[in-house]
Write a protein that holds these residues in place. Structure first.
Motif, PDB file in Angstrom:
ATOM      1  N   ALA A 477     -55.824 -19.605  75.218  1.00 60.24           N
ATOM      2  CA  ALA A 477     -55.132 -20.709  74.555  1.00 60.24           C
ATOM      3  C   ALA A 477     -56.131 -21.704  73.972  1.00 60.24           C
ATOM      4  CB  ALA A 477     -54.207 -21.404  75.541  1.00 60.24           C
ATOM      5  N   LEU A 478     -57.237 -21.968  74.698  1.00 57.53           N
ATOM      6  CA  LEU A 478     -58.243 -22.891  74.192  1.00 57.53           C
ATOM      7  C   LEU A 478     -59.047 -22.251  73.072  1.00 57.53           C
ATOM      8  CD1 LEU A 478     -59.644 -25.650  74.500  1.00 57.53           C
ATOM      9  CD2 LEU A 478     -61.231 -24.574  76.112  1.00 57.53           C
ATOM     10  N   ALA A 479     -59.438 -20.978  73.262  1.00 57.17           N
ATOM     11  CA  ALA A 479     -60.249 -20.314  72.250  1.00 57.17           C
ATOM     12  C   ALA A 479     -59.523 -20.223  70.925  1.00 57.17           C
ATOM     13  CB  ALA A 479     -60.653 -18.923  72.743  1.00 57.17           C
ATOM     14  N   ARG A 480     -58.212 -19.944  70.962  1.00 55.83           N
ATOM     15  CA  ARG A 480     -57.416 -19.795  69.745  1.00 55.83           C
ATOM     16  C   ARG A 480     -56.805 -21.118  69.298  1.00 55.83           C
ATOM     17  NH1 ARG A 480     -59.183 -14.994  67.905  1.00 55.83           N
ATOM     18  NH2 ARG A 480     -59.137 -13.410  69.548  1.00 55.83           N
ATOM     19  N   SER A 481     -57.013 -22.174  70.098  1.00 55.00           N
ATOM     20  CA  SER A 481     -56.512 -23.516  69.784  1.00 55.00           C
ATOM     21  C   SER A 481     -55.001 -23.539  69.591  1.00 55.00           C
ATOM     22  CB  SER A 481     -57.218 -24.088  68.539  1.00 55.00           C
ATOM     23  OG  SER A 481     -57.071 -25.499  68.491  1.00 55.00           O
ATOM     24  N   TYR A 482     -54.263 -22.857  70.510  1.00 54.37           N
ATOM     25  CA  TYR A 482     -52.804 -22.892  70.455  1.00 54.37           C
ATOM     26  C   TYR A 482     -52.323 -24.274  70.907  1.00 54.37           C
ATOM     27  CZ  TYR A 482     -53.149 -17.779  70.157  1.00 54.37           C
ATOM     28  OH  TYR A 482     -53.445 -16.498  69.775  1.00 54.37           O
ATOM     29  N   ASN A 483     -51.369 -24.810  70.195  1.00 52.85           N
ATOM     30  CA  ASN A 483     -50.872 -26.151  70.491  1.00 52.85           C
ATOM     31  C   ASN A 483     -49.833 -26.169  71.605  1.00 52.85           C
ATOM     32  OD1 ASN A 483     -52.475 -27.301  68.516  1.00 52.85           O
ATOM     33  ND2 ASN A 483     -50.895 -27.160  66.931  1.00 52.85           N
ATOM     34  N   ILE A 484     -48.912 -25.211  71.568  1.00 52.55           N
ATOM     35  CA  ILE A 484     -47.822 -25.233  72.542  1.00 52.55           C
ATOM     36  C   ILE A 484     -48.338 -25.100  73.972  1.00 52.55           C
ATOM     37  CG2 ILE A 484     -45.743 -24.016  73.311  1.00 52.55           C
ATOM     38  CD1 ILE A 484     -45.182 -23.375  70.363  1.00 52.55           C
ATOM     39  N   PRO A 485     -49.264 -24.180  74.276  1.00 51.89           N
ATOM     40  CA  PRO A 485     -49.787 -24.110  75.640  1.00 51.89           C
ATOM     41  C   PRO A 485     -50.469 -25.408  76.073  1.00 51.89           C
ATOM     42  CG  PRO A 485     -50.230 -22.065  74.500  1.00 51.89           C
ATOM     43  CD  PRO A 485     -49.703 -23.017  73.472  1.00 51.89           C
ATOM     44  N   ALA A 486     -51.171 -26.061  75.136  1.00 42.43           N
ATOM     45  CA  ALA A 486     -51.840 -27.313  75.495  1.00 42.43           C
ATOM     46  C   ALA A 486     -50.818 -28.381  75.880  1.00 42.43           C
ATOM     47  CB  ALA A 486     -52.706 -27.791  74.331  1.00 42.43           C
ATOM     48  N   GLN A 578     -66.349 -23.807  84.813  1.00 36.83           N
ATOM     49  CA  GLN A 578     -65.334 -22.926  84.231  1.00 36.83           C
ATOM     50  C   GLN A 578     -64.952 -23.395  82.825  1.00 36.83           C
ATOM     51  OE1 GLN A 578     -62.104 -21.057  86.636  1.00 36.83           O
ATOM     52  NE2 GLN A 578     -62.632 -22.681  88.110  1.00 36.83           N
ATOM     53  N   LEU A 579     -64.874 -24.708  82.653  1.00 34.69           N
ATOM     54  CA  LEU A 579     -64.526 -25.233  81.342  1.00 34.69           C
ATOM     55  C   LEU A 579     -65.607 -24.878  80.317  1.00 34.69           C
ATOM     56  CD1 LEU A 579     -62.533 -26.838  79.649  1.00 34.69           C
ATOM     57  CD2 LEU A 579     -63.677 -28.950  80.383  1.00 34.69           C
ATOM     58  N   VAL A 580     -66.874 -24.929  80.730  1.00 30.20           N
ATOM     59  CA  VAL A 580     -67.952 -24.519  79.835  1.00 30.20           C
ATOM     60  C   VAL A 580     -67.756 -23.060  79.421  1.00 30.20           C
ATOM     61  CG1 VAL A 580     -70.437 -24.112  79.647  1.00 30.20           C
ATOM     62  CG2 VAL A 580     -69.604 -26.218  80.707  1.00 30.20           C
ATOM     63  N   TRP A 581     -67.380 -22.214  80.381  1.00 29.04           N
ATOM     64  CA  TRP A 581     -67.148 -20.805  80.054  1.00 29.04           C
ATOM     65  C   TRP A 581     -65.986 -20.656  79.064  1.00 29.04           C
ATOM     66  CZ3 TRP A 581     -63.145 -17.274  80.642  1.00 29.04           C
ATOM     67  CH2 TRP A 581     -63.483 -15.930  80.404  1.00 29.04           C
ATOM     68  N   MET A 582     -64.912 -21.396  79.284  1.00 28.42           N
ATOM     69  CA  MET A 582     -63.773 -21.339  78.366  1.00 28.42           C
ATOM     70  C   MET A 582     -64.194 -21.787  76.962  1.00 28.42           C
ATOM     71  SD  MET A 582     -60.824 -22.978  80.838  1.00 28.42           S
ATOM     72  CE  MET A 582     -59.614 -23.100  79.515  1.00 28.42           C
ATOM     73  N   MET A 583     -65.015 -22.822  76.871  1.00 30.36           N
ATOM     74  CA  MET A 583     -65.435 -23.337  75.575  1.00 30.36           C
ATOM     75  C   MET A 583     -66.432 -22.406  74.895  1.00 30.36           C
ATOM     76  SD  MET A 583     -65.666 -27.374  76.666  1.00 30.36           S
ATOM     77  CE  MET A 583     -66.137 -27.993  75.065  1.00 30.36           C
ATOM     78  N   SER A 584     -67.160 -21.636  75.698  1.00 26.77           N
ATOM     79  CA  SER A 584     -68.059 -20.646  75.087  1.00 26.77           C
ATOM     80  C   SER A 584     -67.272 -19.560  74.374  1.00 26.77           C
ATOM     81  CB  SER A 584     -68.969 -20.024  76.150  1.00 26.77           C
ATOM     82  OG  SER A 584     -68.251 -19.137  76.991  1.00 26.77           O
ATOM     83  N   ARG A 585     -66.049 -19.271  74.883  1.00 29.34           N
ATOM     84  CA  ARG A 585     -65.209 -18.263  74.236  1.00 29.34           C
ATOM     85  C   ARG A 585     -64.690 -18.749  72.880  1.00 29.34           C
ATOM     86  NH1 ARG A 585     -67.352 -14.461  76.056  1.00 29.34           N
ATOM     87  NH2 ARG A 585     -65.738 -13.220  74.990  1.00 29.34           N
ATOM     88  N   VAL A 586     -64.621 -20.072  72.700  1.00 28.94           N
ATOM     89  CA  VAL A 586     -64.225 -20.626  71.404  1.00 28.94           C
ATOM     90  C   VAL A 586     -65.196 -20.167  70.327  1.00 28.94           C
ATOM     91  CG1 VAL A 586     -63.887 -22.753  70.081  1.00 28.94           C
ATOM     92  CG2 VAL A 586     -63.115 -22.629  72.462  1.00 28.94           C
ATOM     93  N   VAL A 587     -66.479 -20.129  70.673  1.00 25.16           N
ATOM     94  CA  VAL A 587     -67.503 -19.719  69.716  1.00 25.16           C
ATOM     95  C   VAL A 587     -67.627 -18.198  69.667  1.00 25.16           C
ATOM     96  CG1 VAL A 587     -69.955 -19.916  69.117  1.00 25.16           C
ATOM     97  CG2 VAL A 587     -68.733 -21.895  70.048  1.00 25.16           C
ATOM     98  N   GLU A 588     -67.470 -17.548  70.832  1.00 23.93           N
ATOM     99  CA  GLU A 588     -67.637 -16.095  70.883  1.00 23.93           C
ATOM    100  C   GLU A 588     -66.557 -15.368  70.091  1.00 23.93           C
ATOM    101  OE1 GLU A 588     -69.893 -14.075  72.237  1.00 23.93           O
ATOM    102  OE2 GLU A 588     -71.192 -15.712  72.898  1.00 23.93           O
ATOM    103  N   ASP A 589     -65.298 -15.725  70.291  1.00 24.09           N
ATOM    104  CA  ASP A 589     -64.231 -14.990  69.614  1.00 24.09           C
ATOM    105  C   ASP A 589     -63.030 -15.871  69.293  1.00 24.09           C
ATOM    106  OD1 ASP A 589     -63.229 -15.413  72.125  1.00 24.09           O
ATOM    107  OD2 ASP A 589     -63.273 -13.303  72.719  1.00 24.09           O
ATOM    108  N   GLY A 590     -63.301 -17.168  69.086  1.00 25.58           N
ATOM    109  CA  GLY A 590     -62.207 -18.082  68.787  1.00 25.58           C
ATOM    110  C   GLY A 590     -62.384 -18.785  67.455  1.00 25.58           C
ATOM    111  N   THR A 591     -61.826 -19.988  67.368  1.00 29.97           N
ATOM    112  CA  THR A 591     -61.817 -20.719  66.090  1.00 29.97           C
ATOM    113  C   THR A 591     -63.182 -21.268  65.706  1.00 29.97           C
ATOM    114  OG1 THR A 591     -61.197 -22.746  67.267  1.00 29.97           O
ATOM    115  CG2 THR A 591     -59.413 -21.385  66.376  1.00 29.97           C
TER     116      THR A 591
END
Length: 731
Positions: A477-486, A578-591
């Motif tokens: 949800a964070l990597a794809r920047s979905y609004n509804i889950p947030a 864990q949050l750092v790991w989630m944010m790394s996925r934003v760059v790896e395969d997200g927006t």
């Protein structure tokens, strides 16, 4: 003719040449003599003619004598009142601030820089250059040169100006009198600023020129020529914030005035006529051309031989590397505004301020902005950008406050512009869930949701792509920047919990805006949100962005020292990693894929795009630095085709690639969900399931099922519960 011989002969007589009376022509009558005028009448006429001239002459020389006596008295009275020459060297009403970078090198100056000199302590070439340029008869006149004034008036009128406009014909002594404002000190109650005071001192009127001449002659009476020249060398303004020749030599050449050669002396003396126009940091060639004129004058007046003149022309003055420094203006302005006002604004001493500024990182940030706008933004666009780079403890290393990279005193979009961060706020929503014990692979349902907001009606968030994605992990949800889950996580972990975490990290969160807060509806500044990301990078502790390290003065030494911007823990170390790991996925395969650095240097971050594209953000970090980028229009117009994952991510990539050029890859301080603690209930609450948020079981449950507490007081929810219990118990 008859002759006579002996004694009885006749006397010799000449023959009559004219006929006797009565014979021939009648004799001519003798002319009548003019009657003489009486001597008395002639004297009266002469006196009548000469008396007015004699009276005028008598009046003139007596008036001149009286005037000379009055002038002498005025000069003597003024001379008596003059203070010792040493008290006239530094006439600044305020001190100066020299800003040093993290390596101790100067990069910016505020206020007029000043260091005292004497005629004997400067290079003789510098003294000769000043005299040759400004007043060749300095050592022979009495303070005023009538010939020089007349010549200047003739030149002014020949060039179509008034006789007192343009060239002044002033001697060095008269110029010094003007620099001293004829002995009138600066009074804040009378002038609105020092600039207004100096402008008033430079006014040219007949009356002021007369007083200037009196003051100059008084100085000649009171001081020696060497003392007058010393005052002039200390008082003259030479551009780039340099007051006096010692400060100017240090500013432009990096060494003292005692070391200047002929070419450097000529360049400094050439600044006297127009410091701004001939400032070598603005136009080196123009300054060199003026220096050639000074060298010619020095040669014509015998201060330089032909060989010395030719050598100086062949090897013109060059500037020290730091003299060309025009970077860091936004950072310097921010430090000046954030430091103690007594030392930064109202100082009467000369202050040295050591800062966190890094010129190499600043150059990388500026280069990134220039490159992206030159290659990817249409020409003529009025869009602006801002960049902040800081260490994990909040030490700001670079700051770009706008596209005008050389600006000083300008609007700083990195620190002054309050804009909505959009989805760049979402990491703090998920930080609340992680801090409550839900790991990054917990799931949330992405499906339609409508929330009733009192006073505003129904609120129905939508995803950027207009689709629903079913049950997704928090990471996805964070990597794809979905609004509804947030929004669901925001509502289900508690608005207050999210707001508390965001506020503790340094962001202002307005809960009155309801669920839209989860999508970044509250305004913030670039430096604040970059500081909040630095808190995530450092393991969950808050930071206060800072740029000032130490303050010192010449008289007192170090008077203030900053030890760092680290504050209290906001979220647990486990949640932060864990949050750092989630944010790394934003760059790896997200927006944020366009923010990935070349060479495999790991980075993490988050994109942000506000409603209608008015603001575009990318904020992220490597293992060493957090960096934030904002793009938008000053008038809040929507951007065209720009999202946080586009141009801001490109600027981030270019800047951080420059920052880490040549550095080996360093792993981010992160933890995968599989290595995290098992989820558990919030202490003090029943373990009831949350409808929209579910935790996936881990392969090997951990024995400790409580949320990790920090030594500084645990997570935000725990602190809130403790406060409530304290109020109930009256503690």
């Amino acid at each position: 003719m008859a002759t006579s011989g002996g004694g009885g002969g006749r006397r010799l007589r000449a023959e009559r040449r004219t006929p006797p009376k009565g014979r021939g022509r009648p004799a001519k009558a003798a002319p009548k003599r003019k009657a003489r005028r009486p001597r008395r009448s002639r004297s009266l006429l002469r006196r009548a003619i000469t008396l007015p001239f004699r009276a005028l002459w008598a009046f003139a020389w007596r008036l001149s004598l009286v005037g000379a006596a009055v002038l002498a008295a005025m000069v003597a009275w003024t001379a008596i009142r003059l203070p010792p020459a040493a008290e006239m060297f530094d006439g600044r009403a305020r001190g100066s601030v020299t800003l040093l970078d993290r390596h101790g090198e100067p990069f910016a100056w505020r206020g007029d820089q000043y260091s005292p000199v004497t005629v004997d302590s400067v290079s003789p070439l510098l003294r000769d250059a000043v005299v040759a340029t400004e007043d060749r008869r300095f050592f022979s006149h009495l303070g005023v040169s009538p010939r020089g004034v007349a010549g200047a008036m003739r030149i002014n009128m020949r060039e179509g100006r008034g006789p007192l406009q343009g060239h002044g014909g002033s001697t060095i002594t008269q110029q010094t009198a003007k620099l001293l404002c004829l002995g009138t000190p600066y009074d804040p109650a009378e002038w609105e600023s020092e600039a207004a005071y100096e402008a008033d001192c430079r006014r040219t009127t007949l009356a002021r020129k007369a007083f200037e001449a009196i003051y100059a002659m008084a100085m000649e009476l009171r001081y020696s020529k060497e003392e007058i020249l010393t005052i002039y060398l200390n008082r003259a303004y030479l551009g780039a914030g340099a007051r006096g020749f010692e400060a100017a030599s240090q500013r432009y050449f990096g060494h003292g005035a005692e070391q200047v050669g002929a070419a450097e002396a000529a360049m400094l003396a050439g600044l006297l006529v127009a410091p701004s126009r001939y400032d070598p940091t603005r136009n080196l060639e123009r300054s060199r051309e003026r220096a050639e004129t000074v060298l010619r004058l020095m040669h014509e007046q015998g201060y330089l031989s032909q060989a010395e003149h030719d050598a100086a022309r062949a090897d013109p003055a060059t500037l020290a590397p730091r003299a060309r420094q025009s970077t860091g203006g936004y950072f310097a302005d921010w430090v000046m505004a954030s430091g103690p006002e007594f030392f930064m604004e109202d100082t009467t001493a000369d202050v040295m301020a050591r800062t966190t500024f890094d010129p190499a990182i600043q150059a990388a940030a500026e280069r990134a902005v220039e490159t992206v706008f030159a290659e990817q933004v249409r020409e003529g666009s009025e869009a602006e950008a801002a960049v902040v780079v800081m260490s994990a403890d909040g030490a700001v290393r670079a700051m770009v406050g706008g596209r005008d990279l050389d600006a000083t005193g300008a609007f700083n979009r990195a620190t002054m512009a309050r804009r909505q961060p959009g989805s760049a706020f979402k990491p703090f929503v998920y930080a609340a869930a992680l801090d409550l014990g839900y790991p990054a692979n917990s799931t949330v349902v992405d499906e339609p949701i409508t929330i009733r907001v009192p006073g505003s009606g129904a609120y129905t968030p939508r995803n950027y792509d207009g689709r629903f994605h079913g049950r997704v992990t928090l990471t996805e949800a964070l990597a794809r920047s979905y609004n509804i889950p947030a929004v669901r996580v925001f509502e289900e972990v508690g608005r207050e919990a999210v707001a508390q975490i965001a506020n503790d990290f340094g962001l202002d969160t307005d809960l009155a805006q309801g669920p839209a807060v989860a999508l970044g509806a509250s305004e913030t500044t670039l430096i604040s949100i970059t500081g909040a990301y630095a808190g995530i990078l450092n393991g969950g502790r808050s930071v206060t962005p800072y740029g000032l390290v130490t303050l010192s003065t010449r008289a007192d030494g170090t008077v203030m020292e900053q030890t760092g911007g680290m504050g209290e823990r906001v979220i647990s170390m486990d949640a932060a990693e864990q949050l750092v790991w989630m944010m790394s996925r934003v760059v790896e395969d997200g927006t944020g894929a366009r923010a990935a650095l070349p060479g495999g240097q790991p980075v993490a971050g988050k994109t942000g795009t506000t409603q209608e594209g008015r603001d575009a953000w990318f904020v992220g970090f490597s293992a060493d630095y957090a960096a934030g980028v904002w793009m938008g229009y000053d008038d809040n117009r929507p951007l065209t085709g720009v999202t946080g994952g586009g141009l801001p991510a490109d600027i981030f990539r270019e800047a951080m690639a420059g920052v880490h050029a040549g550095d080996p890859p360093r792993a981010l301080p992160m933890r995968t969900p599989e290595a995290a603690r098992a989820p558990g209930p919030v202490p003090g609450t029943a373990p009831t399931p949350v409808p929209g948020l579910a935790s996936q079981p881990l392969p090997v449950p951990q024995p400790d099922r409580t949320v990790a507490r920090s030594p500084e007081g645990g997570n935000a929810v725990e602190r809130a519960l403790i406060e409530v219990l304290g109020e109930i118990l009256g503690e």
